[in-house]
Design an enzyme around this catalytic site. Sequence first.
Site, PDB file in Angstrom:
ATOM      1  N   GLY A  53      30.811 -35.659   2.159  1.00 46.91           N
ATOM      2  CA  GLY A  53      31.155 -34.390   2.804  1.00 46.91           C
ATOM      3  C   GLY A  53      32.055 -33.569   1.909  1.00 46.91           C
ATOM      4  N   CYS A  80      30.809 -41.946  -0.626  1.00 50.76           N
ATOM      5  CA  CYS A  80      31.673 -40.864  -1.111  1.00 50.76           C
ATOM      6  C   CYS A  80      32.762 -40.524  -0.082  1.00 50.76           C
ATOM      7  CB  CYS A  80      30.813 -39.666  -1.487  1.00 50.76           C
ATOM      8  SG  CYS A  80      31.652 -38.581  -2.637  1.00 50.76           S
ATOM      9  N   TYR A  81      32.688 -39.371   0.593  1.00 49.57           N
ATOM     10  CA  TYR A  81      33.732 -39.065   1.585  1.00 49.57           C
ATOM     11  C   TYR A  81      33.824 -40.181   2.622  1.00 49.57           C
ATOM     12  CZ  TYR A  81      36.576 -36.863   5.132  1.00 49.57           C
ATOM     13  OH  TYR A  81      37.581 -36.618   6.025  1.00 49.57           O
ATOM     14  N   HIS A 166      26.415 -41.555  -5.199  1.00 50.77           N
ATOM     15  CA  HIS A 166      25.357 -41.212  -4.228  1.00 50.77           C
ATOM     16  C   HIS A 166      24.076 -42.003  -4.491  1.00 50.77           C
ATOM     17  CE1 HIS A 166      27.351 -37.870  -2.177  1.00 50.77           C
ATOM     18  NE2 HIS A 166      27.990 -37.732  -3.319  1.00 50.77           N
ATOM     19  N   GLU A 168      21.512 -41.996  -2.643  1.00 43.77           N
ATOM     20  CA  GLU A 168      20.365 -41.283  -2.063  1.00 43.77           C
ATOM     21  C   GLU A 168      19.704 -40.325  -3.049  1.00 43.77           C
ATOM     22  OE1 GLU A 168      23.506 -40.954  -1.323  1.00 43.77           O
ATOM     23  OE2 GLU A 168      24.109 -38.931  -0.795  1.00 43.77           O
ATOM     24  N   ASP A 224       3.169 -27.909  12.050  1.00 43.15           N
ATOM     25  CA  ASP A 224       3.958 -28.546  13.115  1.00 43.15           C
ATOM     26  C   ASP A 224       3.346 -28.323  14.494  1.00 43.15           C
ATOM     27  OD1 ASP A 224       5.564 -29.030  10.980  1.00 43.15           O
ATOM     28  OD2 ASP A 224       7.037 -27.486  11.475  1.00 43.15           O
ATOM     29  N   LYS A 363       8.872 -33.343   7.612  1.00 48.34           N
ATOM     30  CA  LYS A 363       7.591 -32.668   7.386  1.00 48.34           C
ATOM     31  C   LYS A 363       6.487 -33.616   6.888  1.00 48.34           C
ATOM     32  CE  LYS A 363       6.025 -28.448   7.444  1.00 48.34           C
ATOM     33  NZ  LYS A 363       6.480 -27.524   8.504  1.00 48.34           N
TER      34      LYS A 363
END
Length: 513
Positions: A53, A80-81, A166, A168, A224, A363
């Site tokens: 964050g 991290c945060y 990170h 990710e 969608d 998506k």
Amino acid sequence: MLSSIIIIDFGSQFTQLIARRVRESSVYCEVIPWDCCPKFPADNISGIILSGGPSSVTKNVSPTIPPAVWSSNVPVLGICYGMQAMVKEWGGIVEQSGGREFGHSVLNFKPSRLWLGLDEKQDVWMSHGDHVLKLPIGCVSIATSNQGVCAAFEHLEKPYWGIQFHPEVTHTTNGYKIICNFLYEICACSSNWTIENFLEQSIVSVREQVGDDNIVLGLSGGVDSSVTAALLHKSVGNRLHCVFIDNGLLRKNEVQQVTESFKNIGMSISHVDAEKLFLGALSGISDPEKKRKIIGLEFVRAFEKEAKIVNAKWLAQGTIYPDIIESSASSGSSHLIKSHHNVGGIPKGLNLKLLEPLKYLFKDEVRKLGKSLGLPDYFIHRHPFPGPGLAIRIIGPVTKETLRCVRDADAIFIEELHRNYSEDGRSYYEHLSQAFSVYLPICSVGVKGDSRTYEATICLRAVETVDFMTAKWYPLPTDFLSIVSSRIINEVHGISRVVYDISNKPPATIEWE
Ligand code: XMP
């Protein structure tokens, strides 16, 4: 029952990427803002991830870890945060670094279950302004930088881990492996999040929710709403009533194409001509958020009218997970960027119950679902088209004239994208995730024939993306761009200049408004 991971969002731009990685590894997860998580449903949570964050725990007031995290008694991974918040809460020391650190770093890993199968030296990606100076009692460092700074820790007695980098982002070479170690080695998750499971469960849950009621669904022809229609049709058959509202903000020939395609797959849809209503309500409006709200409201009015006719109690929408996360404005968490109308524009007094069966899907998961429902490729591989349509592709007020320009220019651009192929045999349209034209009310001087012109500008936008949360502009070949530009300037009256957008998301967004 599905094992699931809760991701507590402290507002990082990467929170959704964490969610994507967890889903990619076939584990279900949900993102919850740090300041609105009461109790979790304890029976199926296998682990919790605390996101990064923008805040700093060194400030007097900073986001804190919700107590429900600790009372869940499941493994926790702070990123991290999230890691720094753990250290601060347990009495360790976090200090501000001189400047923010962005980019590559090489770390020295010490043995830990989190690093199972990884070598001692690892390339990771950092983005932080603070670092851990002293770990809390009971925690040991499991990774250090070359300068000896602690970059990850584990708790000696409890299943708690913290990492400063990170995992990710793809720049962390073995980041996905680290996430999988947490999910499978530490949280013992089962890999049971598959589209086939989702489909089976959704049909059961839609039937339970709706009972014998009728449903009205606003079909836009985009991926969608088309997938939502197919899913609901399979769940409740003819009690689903699809309406295609022509709001005057659609692409060229959209009405005919969509109504015919749905007829071809055995679903009937009613077509409502509401152009006058929508354009009247938008008259003179330039502000993008106002446009979205007005359009959302007009849509809902039209659906309510239709629902009365077919005696429906439910309004179904093709809302997907990024719509929900991007529209959630909570203090310090994922900042409100645009209120996507599916979520932001529903008025309080709506007298229909909302049904949003795709609201937890990304998506690419929606596309997979569409395929397993047997939708033709035409629907599945169509580029997305936003609910507010061409209104948010016209900078400034929406008029019949500006609509004509952007609609005609867009039709030329898309036609050429389908017609031209790259060396691998795929059309440029297939290479792209989304492409469209934007009308810019910036007039410039030109010469057409022998006359001086002073006309508006069309901007072409073409991007590549997997999740639509980040996107790269696509380098279309210059000779292709030249064909599109000449055609637009020659064929679209009112346009004498064409430009190409070379901005990535972030910091730009995909749409201009
Ligand atoms: P942005 O512009 O936020 O777009 O980078 C990400 C994706 O969302 C679509 N989009 C919308 N879809 N209502 C929608 O239904 C909206 O208000 C809206 N705004 C953006 C956009 O086309 C892209 O696919």
